[in-house]
Design an enzyme around this catalytic site. Structure first.
Site, PDB file in Angstrom:
ATOM      1  N   ASP A  64       0.864  -1.183   0.000  1.00  0.00           N
ATOM      2  CA  ASP A  64       0.000   0.000   0.000  1.00  0.00           C
ATOM      3  C   ASP A  64       0.898   1.229   0.000  1.00  0.00           C
ATOM      4  O   ASP A  64       2.119   1.112   0.134  1.00  0.00           O
ATOM      5  CB  ASP A  64      -0.989  -0.008   1.172  1.00  0.00           C
ATOM      6  CG  ASP A  64      -0.350  -0.009   2.539  1.00  0.00           C
ATOM      7  OD1 ASP A  64       0.888  -0.242   2.633  1.00  0.00           O
ATOM      8  OD2 ASP A  64      -1.059   0.201   3.533  1.00  0.00           O
ATOM      9  N   TYR A  66       3.092   4.681   0.709  1.00  0.00           N
ATOM     10  CA  TYR A  66       3.821   5.230   1.848  1.00  0.00           C
ATOM     11  C   TYR A  66       2.845   6.027   2.709  1.00  0.00           C
ATOM     12  O   TYR A  66       1.942   6.695   2.188  1.00  0.00           O
ATOM     13  CB  TYR A  66       4.930   6.162   1.372  1.00  0.00           C
ATOM     14  CG  TYR A  66       6.053   5.488   0.605  1.00  0.00           C
ATOM     15  CD1 TYR A  66       6.766   4.423   1.142  1.00  0.00           C
ATOM     16  CD2 TYR A  66       6.422   5.952  -0.657  1.00  0.00           C
ATOM     17  CE1 TYR A  66       7.810   3.830   0.452  1.00  0.00           C
ATOM     18  CE2 TYR A  66       7.479   5.369  -1.362  1.00  0.00           C
ATOM     19  CZ  TYR A  66       8.161   4.299  -0.801  1.00  0.00           C
ATOM     20  OH  TYR A  66       9.197   3.720  -1.485  1.00  0.00           O
ATOM     21  N   PHE A  77       6.341   2.610  -4.492  1.00  0.00           N
ATOM     22  CA  PHE A  77       7.761   2.756  -4.138  1.00  0.00           C
ATOM     23  C   PHE A  77       8.373   4.104  -4.532  1.00  0.00           C
ATOM     24  O   PHE A  77       9.454   4.446  -4.071  1.00  0.00           O
ATOM     25  CB  PHE A  77       8.605   1.606  -4.711  1.00  0.00           C
ATOM     26  CG  PHE A  77       8.222   0.262  -4.180  1.00  0.00           C
ATOM     27  CD1 PHE A  77       8.486  -0.084  -2.863  1.00  0.00           C
ATOM     28  CD2 PHE A  77       7.562  -0.661  -4.983  1.00  0.00           C
ATOM     29  CE1 PHE A  77       8.115  -1.317  -2.356  1.00  0.00           C
ATOM     30  CE2 PHE A  77       7.187  -1.900  -4.484  1.00  0.00           C
ATOM     31  CZ  PHE A  77       7.459  -2.226  -3.178  1.00  0.00           C
ATOM     32  N   HIS A 188       9.610  -8.430   0.740  1.00  0.00           N
ATOM     33  CA  HIS A 188       9.425  -6.982   0.612  1.00  0.00           C
ATOM     34  C   HIS A 188      10.767  -6.289   0.853  1.00  0.00           C
ATOM     35  O   HIS A 188      11.558  -6.729   1.695  1.00  0.00           O
ATOM     36  CB  HIS A 188       8.385  -6.507   1.631  1.00  0.00           C
ATOM     37  CG  HIS A 188       7.866  -5.134   1.359  1.00  0.00           C
ATOM     38  ND1 HIS A 188       8.540  -3.999   1.763  1.00  0.00           N
ATOM     39  CD2 HIS A 188       6.768  -4.715   0.705  1.00  0.00           C
ATOM     40  CE1 HIS A 188       7.855  -2.940   1.374  1.00  0.00           C
ATOM     41  NE2 HIS A 188       6.779  -3.338   0.725  1.00  0.00           N
TER      42      HIS A 188
END
Length: 224
Positions: A64, A66, A77, A188
């Protein structure tokens, strides 16, 4: 109601009229009105706006957005220029350097529009989040939409590379059934998990090798 402005509008025709999305929309109206929510409501679909359906070569799927101020702008990202790179993005650039020898950009430049212009769709499984609360909009309906988007990409004749980082992204694996696509998975890139299966994945070179083998041009991962 939702206008992407490219061929995604046709691909997703009717999706935003469905009951689940109408419920999600009402939830979001309340959230944006009463909470701090990222990204800005006008930036939610920036990933789709940046890469038309027909141009997608690589999909990088995150969890999801930031959830700290000034970071999220609708592309997984990525952060806008002038914003310090979050730790996950720092690790992505480390892996890119290890894999392809591409020097990381300055710490205040984590804007990935150059990748999008190369055909890299930077999409999260959930497209909004409350400030300071990771996964706070999980289970509200976004996953239904992003599942559908993955299914539509899976239908594409031209091969695509899907890069799935983290458990939320890997959950989309079941929707990628077309054997002509390539699926790369890893932990991740967050500092909490990057050393447990993210680093060393060579995602960027492997993606390019596949693209070239299917008659497509490689992604210029150094494009800024």
């Amino acid at each position: 109601m939702v206008n992407i402005g490219n061929d995604w509008d046709e691909v997703l025709n009717g999706e935003f009229d469905k009951e689940y999305y109408q419920k999600l929309r009402q939830f979001l109206i309340g959230e944006y009105r009463t909470k701090t929510v990222y990204p800005d409501m006008y930036d939610i679909f920036n990933a789709l706006k940046a890469v038309p359906y027909s141009d997608v070569k690589v999909v990088i799927l995150g969890q999801d957005p930031y959830h700290e101020p000034g970071q999220a702008h609708g592309m997984a990202f990525s952060v806008m220029k002038g914003v310090q790179q979050p730790p996950s993005l720092v690790n992505i650039f480390k892996e890119l350097q290890e894999d392809l020898g591409i020097e990381p950009p300055p710490k205040d430049d984590g804007y990935l529009m150059g990748w999008a212009q190369e055909g890299v769709l930077l999409m999260n499984a959930v497209l909004t989040v409350r400030a300071h609360q990771a996964n706070s909009h999980k289970g509200k309906g976004w996953e239904i939409l992003t599942d559908h988007i993955i299914e539509k990409l899976n239908d594409r004749e031209k091969p695509i590379v899907f890069i799935l980082w983290g458990a939320n992204a890997k959950a989309k694996r079941e929707f990628i059934t077309n054997p002509q696509h390539l699926v790369l998975t890893g932990a991740h890139p967050s500092p909490l998990s990057a050393y447990n299966g993210f680093f060393g994945g060579r995602y960027f070179s492997r993606a390019n090798e596949f693209l070239v083998s299917t008659g497509q041009g490689p992604v210029n991962w150094g494009r800024r």
